[in-house]
Motif scaffolding. Structure first.
Motif, PDB file in Angstrom:
ATOM      1  N   ASP A 185      92.247  21.589  -4.788  1.00 23.13           N
ATOM      2  CA  ASP A 185      92.730  21.178  -5.508  1.00 23.13           C
ATOM      3  C   ASP A 185      92.985  20.960  -6.873  1.00 23.13           C
ATOM      4  O   ASP A 185      93.688  20.111  -7.719  1.00 23.13           O
ATOM      5  N   ARG A 186      92.531  22.112  -7.643  1.00 27.91           N
ATOM      6  CA  ARG A 186      93.161  23.106  -9.001  1.00 27.91           C
ATOM      7  C   ARG A 186      94.183  23.074  -8.774  1.00 27.91           C
ATOM      8  O   ARG A 186      94.949  22.574 -10.109  1.00 27.91           O
ATOM      9  N   PHE A 187      95.290  23.622  -7.797  1.00 30.53           N
ATOM     10  CA  PHE A 187      96.708  23.621  -8.203  1.00 30.53           C
ATOM     11  C   PHE A 187      97.113  22.993  -8.178  1.00 30.53           C
ATOM     12  O   PHE A 187      98.176  21.903  -9.125  1.00 30.53           O
ATOM     13  N   ALA A 188      96.936  21.553  -7.135  1.00 29.30           N
ATOM     14  CA  ALA A 188      97.549  20.226  -7.528  1.00 29.30           C
ATOM     15  C   ALA A 188      97.162  19.699  -8.941  1.00 29.30           C
ATOM     16  O   ALA A 188      97.955  18.683  -9.308  1.00 29.30           O
ATOM     17  N   THR A 245     103.673  28.975  -6.400  1.00 28.69           N
ATOM     18  CA  THR A 245     105.650  28.941  -6.551  1.00 28.69           C
ATOM     19  C   THR A 245     105.221  27.540  -7.071  1.00 28.69           C
ATOM     20  O   THR A 245     105.168  26.756  -6.361  1.00 28.69           O
ATOM     21  N   LEU A 246     106.454  27.529  -8.277  1.00 32.79           N
ATOM     22  CA  LEU A 246     106.608  25.560  -8.411  1.00 32.79           C
ATOM     23  C   LEU A 246     108.048  25.429  -8.656  1.00 32.79           C
ATOM     24  O   LEU A 246     108.425  26.889  -9.492  1.00 32.79           O
ATOM     25  N   LEU A 247     109.038  24.473  -8.385  1.00 31.70           N
ATOM     26  CA  LEU A 247     110.169  24.444  -8.745  1.00 31.70           C
ATOM     27  C   LEU A 247     110.066  23.241  -9.372  1.00 31.70           C
ATOM     28  O   LEU A 247     109.607  22.130  -8.622  1.00 31.70           O
ATOM     29  N   TYR A 281     110.458  15.079 -21.562  1.00 30.75           N
ATOM     30  CA  TYR A 281     110.616  14.865 -20.373  1.00 30.75           C
ATOM     31  C   TYR A 281     109.750  14.429 -19.598  1.00 30.75           C
ATOM     32  O   TYR A 281     110.150  14.669 -18.850  1.00 30.75           O
ATOM     33  N   ILE A 282     111.091  13.212 -19.497  1.00 33.34           N
ATOM     34  CA  ILE A 282     110.453  11.707 -18.669  1.00 33.34           C
ATOM     35  C   ILE A 282     110.914  11.883 -17.647  1.00 33.34           C
ATOM     36  O   ILE A 282     110.421  10.768 -17.366  1.00 33.34           O
ATOM     37  N   ASP A 283     112.015  12.522 -17.613  1.00 33.80           N
ATOM     38  CA  ASP A 283     113.007  12.713 -16.203  1.00 33.80           C
ATOM     39  C   ASP A 283     111.816  13.852 -14.966  1.00 33.80           C
ATOM     40  O   ASP A 283     112.662  14.320 -14.222  1.00 33.80           O
ATOM     41  N   PHE A 284     111.165  14.575 -16.338  1.00 32.97           N
ATOM     42  CA  PHE A 284     110.670  16.017 -15.319  1.00 32.97           C
ATOM     43  C   PHE A 284     109.832  15.730 -14.385  1.00 32.97           C
ATOM     44  O   PHE A 284     109.237  14.849 -13.936  1.00 32.97           O
ATOM     45  N   GLU A 285     110.091  16.629 -12.938  1.00 36.96           N
ATOM     46  CA  GLU A 285     109.464  16.546 -11.324  1.00 36.96           C
ATOM     47  C   GLU A 285     108.815  17.571 -11.415  1.00 36.96           C
ATOM     48  O   GLU A 285     109.222  18.971 -10.817  1.00 36.96           O
ATOM     49  N   VAL A 286     107.822  17.670 -10.443  1.00 38.09           N
ATOM     50  CA  VAL A 286     107.537  19.082  -9.601  1.00 38.09           C
ATOM     51  C   VAL A 286     108.611  18.915  -8.229  1.00 38.09           C
ATOM     52  O   VAL A 286     108.316  17.962  -7.638  1.00 38.09           O
ATOM     53  N   VAL A 287     109.047  19.778  -8.269  1.00 38.04           N
ATOM     54  CA  VAL A 287     110.008  18.929  -6.876  1.00 38.04           C
ATOM     55  C   VAL A 287     109.722  20.078  -5.639  1.00 38.04           C
ATOM     56  O   VAL A 287     109.078  18.927  -4.571  1.00 38.04           O
ATOM     57  N   SER A 288     108.851  20.678  -5.628  1.00 37.03           N
ATOM     58  CA  SER A 288     107.793  21.667  -4.628  1.00 37.03           C
ATOM     59  C   SER A 288     107.158  22.654  -5.024  1.00 37.03           C
ATOM     60  O   SER A 288     107.297  23.092  -6.330  1.00 37.03           O
ATOM     61  N   SER A 289     105.784  22.842  -4.260  1.00 36.26           N
ATOM     62  CA  SER A 289     105.215  23.741  -4.695  1.00 36.26           C
ATOM     63  C   SER A 289     104.636  24.027  -3.408  1.00 36.26           C
ATOM     64  O   SER A 289     104.685  23.547  -2.414  1.00 36.26           O
ATOM     65  N   SER A 290     104.484  25.595  -4.186  1.00 38.42           N
ATOM     66  CA  SER A 290     103.460  26.313  -2.270  1.00 38.42           C
ATOM     67  C   SER A 290     102.474  27.531  -2.377  1.00 38.42           C
ATOM     68  O   SER A 290     102.743  28.010  -3.725  1.00 38.42           O
ATOM     69  N   ALA A 291     101.925  27.391  -1.375  1.00 40.03           N
ATOM     70  CA  ALA A 291     100.877  28.315  -2.321  1.00 40.03           C
ATOM     71  C   ALA A 291     100.925  29.849  -1.084  1.00 40.03           C
ATOM     72  O   ALA A 291     100.295  29.255   0.043  1.00 40.03           O
ATOM     73  N   GLU A 292     101.300  31.443  -1.071  1.00 35.13           N
ATOM     74  CA  GLU A 292     101.389  31.811   0.346  1.00 35.13           C
ATOM     75  C   GLU A 292     100.178  32.680   0.414  1.00 35.13           C
ATOM     76  O   GLU A 292     100.484  33.401  -0.555  1.00 35.13           O
ATOM     77  N   LEU A 293      99.475  33.008   0.923  1.00 36.21           N
ATOM     78  CA  LEU A 293      98.304  33.598   1.309  1.00 36.21           C
ATOM     79  C   LEU A 293      99.063  34.875   1.902  1.00 36.21           C
ATOM     80  O   LEU A 293      99.870  35.162   2.706  1.00 36.21           O
TER      81      LEU A 293
END
Length: 754
Positions: free
Chosen positions: A215-218, A255-257, A233-245
């Motif tokens: 939840d914190r990561f979101a 990782t945040l793209l 930067y009003i066009d900014f977006e998080v394209v993808s995110s992952s949390a690997e154990l």
């Protein structure tokens, strides 16, 4: 012929058999087996079949499902024979008690509050599985992904059982690395500072931000979006995110793209309106940003609220302000605010839920409208803010629920979650002014759920002793008028500065109210007994003349304008205070004292804040000299680089500080980051202080040193919000002083509570 006859007989027999099969079976008797705690009447209620009813397959199926759905039974069987319906039951056991084994990081009471199983309730395996998963989820939110929870059942007589949750907590699962991909405008360290989640470091032992919480990561991704939007930067977006154990389940790799887009500056700022009778030009100056500046989403949101309030103040209760962004190829963006008529909606009813301790009226009086008033989004937001500012609740939700009966009416629901409002504080510390100190205080900010504040404190230091009891009624006579009573006793050692000790005891009675959200006013009456005693042998005659006890009866007033973004840690805005004390309503002292203080804060860039301040005061006696303990003493906190009372008139005999009847101060301070992680809570500062003080009553040039010249200092320091309490360190060098001034280069203040 015989064949035809046989065929007819066979057909008649088949029809008779079919009719016999379709004949409904009537329940003449119901037999219930297997009940221990549950009354047969309860079983019949859920069975939904009575004597005389038809025992059709559909009815039997519905009765079976109804009994199972109660959760009271582990097994249910229905059978019918010769008009007797037999109900065979196996009751679910009752939970006798619930215990936990192996839990150290989460207390048992906290775990019990999260379970669906309770003592003296029905046990089901589905509930046990759900509770097991809930406990695992709680440990995962603490960053312990290797936690294992296993429920065990201990059977007891009379179909009871104990539930034991065996917990292996495991080691914390830390965030080993946070990687950003695509961040060309801001470095990774700055972006991590923006997030709540942090990489594991040795100095983060006192926080849990370096353990993974989904939840914190979101929420971190929303914080990154706000950060970029506030920097254009009003066009900014998080394209993808992952949390690997990691395979050993000890570390997470995040990782945040990112896709930053272009940086925009504000082109035009326009206000248009379709609201009949409203002229947009009247609110043209309301938006809090200007053309040519970097686009800032927070300022746009603030402007929407400001416009809503400004238009509403002109007599338009149903207002809806929206905005659109028109982007251009030259990296500019036009911001167009559209003021239009909002939905005609009235508040029909106000419901407050969740306040198990706080009285309804305490919350209701914070609402900015009453039942029957027109709906206003701005007032809804302000109401939620006011309830949150009470600091009685962990969570506050204020929502509108449209009425099903009337489309123009709605119910306003305020859902709150109570939190502790009492505080017991034990503290130790050290001050350059008071020396070593110890403090104990107790305060209840919501006494018996009434909103009243009751407190008592005691502080003992090398140079002072203070005892204080206070009471505040924030809504006196059910009006937004605060009333407070304060009883105090204070002793202070002035031997080092003025060769005497003082004692002060008395009480005050005060009233306060607000004209606007920013402007407040207070009046106070104080009755105080002052004593100057234990004068040193070498003290000057000006101090000896002050020995004895006096009574002060005083009326005070104070006006305070507060436009700061945060009163305790300001980064933007200004404040102004004007106050007067008039003594002479009985007692021994007769004087008028007037004071002012002003400060302004300007953010120069991220975390760089310039503060400018000035203060001054003047006191004069009516038919008498102003006593020593009522004068102004410059130095210490109000003029760093000099001792407390180090810049005043001074007696040539005894070298005693005698104070003055007026003073002026001015200062500038630049707060800046030290390049350390935000968890350190450390900020640097560069400052300069300047001041001048006036002559005391009865000034004698032949027996006193005095100069009206300006004194000043420059210095550096830092503030540390440490785990042991706030620490403030200043190092100042006087750059303009007189030979008889008392200097103090180093100043330290710290304290801690436990």
């Amino acid at each position: 012929m015989f064949r035809r006859f046989s065929l007819i007989v066979a057909l008649c027999f088949a029809v008779s058999f079919a009719n016999a099969q379709e004949t409904p079976k009537i329940v003449n008797e119901i037999v219930i087996n297997g009940t221990m705690r549950i009354e047969p009447e309860t079983v019949l209620t859920y069975l939904m079949i009575r004597q005389g009813d038809e025992a059709t397959p559909d009815r039997l199926d519905k009765g079976l499902k109804s009994l199972f759905s109660t959760g009271l039974f582990a097994d249910v069987k229905l059978s019918e024979k010769n008009g007797v319906l037999t109900v065979d039951l196996v009751e679910n056991p009752i939970v006798n008690k619930i215990t936990f084994e192996g839990n150290k990081k989460i207390k048992s009471d906290q775990l019990k509050g999260e379970l669906t199983l309770r003592p003296r309730t029905v046990f089901t395996r589905a509930k046990a599985r759900a509770d097991t998963q809930r406990i695992v989820e709680l440990y995962r939110r603490m960053g312990r992904y290797s936690a294992v929870v296993e429920p065990k059942i201990i059977e007891r007589p009379q179909n009871r059982l104990d539930v034991v949750f065996e917990i292996t907590e495991g080691e914390p699962t830390y965030i080993r690395k946070i990687d950003f991909i695509g961040n060309n405008s801001f470095d990774s360290d700055l972006l991590e500072e923006t997030m709540l989640s942090k990489e594991a470091r040795w100095y983060r032992w006192f926080t849990s931000t370096d353990t993974y919480d989904p939840d914190r990561f979101a929420y971190d991704q929303e914080l990154l979006r706000r950060f970029y939007f506030n920097h254009g930067y009003i066009d900014f977006e998080v394209v993808s995110s992952s949390a690997e154990l990691s395979p050993n389940r000890k570390d997470f790799y995040l990782t945040l793209l990112l896709e930053e887009g272009k940086k925009y500056t504000v082109g035009k700022v326009e206000i248009v309106s379709s609201l009949k009778g409203f002229n947009p030009e009247t609110v043209r100056s309301v938006p809090t940003f200007k053309a040519g500046k970097t686009f800032n989403q927070s300022k746009v949101d603030d402007s929407v609220l400001a416009l809503t309030n400004a238009v509403g103040a002109q007599g338009f209760p149903f207002v809806d302000v929206e905005y659109r962004l028109d982007k251009h190829d030259d990296s500019t963006v036009d911001v167009v605010f559209d003021v239009k008529e909002g939905q005609h909606l009235f508040i029909d009813r106000i419901d407050i839920r969740g306040n198990t301790r706080t009285q309804d009226r305490v919350i209701r009086r914070e609402f900015r409208f009453s039942e029957g008033d027109a709906y206003s989004p701005a007032k809804i937001r302000r109401t939620r803010q006011r309830i949150e500012n009470l600091n009685y609740f962990e969570k506050v939700d204020v929502n509108i629920e449209p009425s099903e009966d009337a489309p123009d009416k709605a119910t306003l629901r305020a859902d709150v979650t109570e939190k502790s409002t009492g505080a017991l504080k034990l503290g130790i510390g050290w001050s350059s002014y008071d020396g070593p100190l110890a403090e104990v205080s107790v305060q209840e900010r919501n006494f018996l759920g009434t909103g009243r504040v009751v407190g008592a404190s005691a502080s003992v230091a090398e140079q002072k002793t203070l005892f204080d009891i206070s009471f505040v009624e924030p809504w006196f006579l059910d009006r937004e008028l605060s009333w407070g009573v304060d009883v105090f006793y204070l002793t202070r050692n002035y031997k080092d500065t003025s060769s005497y000790n003082s004692e002060m005891a008395g009480f005050s009675n005060s009233f306060g109210w607000k004209y606007t959200e920013e402007l407040s006013h207070s009046v106070k009456y104080t009755l105080r007994n002052d004593k100057i005693f234990d004068i040193s042998d070498g003290a000057s005659r000006y101090v000896r003349e002050q020995e004895g006890t006096t009574l002060t009866s005083m009326v005070s007033q104070s006006l305070f304008w507060d436009y700061l973004d945060n009163r305790y840690n300001p980064t933007d805005g200004w404040y102004l205070s004007l106050s007067n004390d008039l003594a002479g309503f009985g007692g021994d002292n007769r004087y008028l004292r007037s004071d002012y203080s002003f400060g302004t804060y300007t953010p120069l860039s991220d975390k760089w804040v310039l503060g400018l301040s000035t203060s001054g005061g003047y006191i004069f006696g009516f038919g008498q000299d102003v006593r020593l303990n009522n004068r102004y003493f410059l130095g210490g906190g109000n003029l760093r680089g000099f001792e407390t009372g180090g810049v005043t008139a001074r007696a040539k005999q005894g070298d005693d500080s005698l104070g003055g009847n007026w003073q002026l101060t001015a200062g500038a301070q630049l707060m800046f980051p030290l390049g350390l992680p935000s968890e350190f809570g450390m900020k640097g500062k560069i400052f300069t202080d300047w001041g001048v003080t006036g002559k005391p009553s009865g000034f004698n040039e032949s027996e006193m040193w005095y100069s009206s010249k300006l004194r000043g200092s420059i210095g550096i320091g830092f503030v540390w919000s440490s785990p042991l309490g706030p620490i403030n360190i200043d190092y100042a060098i006087p750059v303009r002083k007189e030979r008889f001034d008392k200097t103090e280069y180093f100043r330290l203040n710290f304290g801690t509570g436990f």
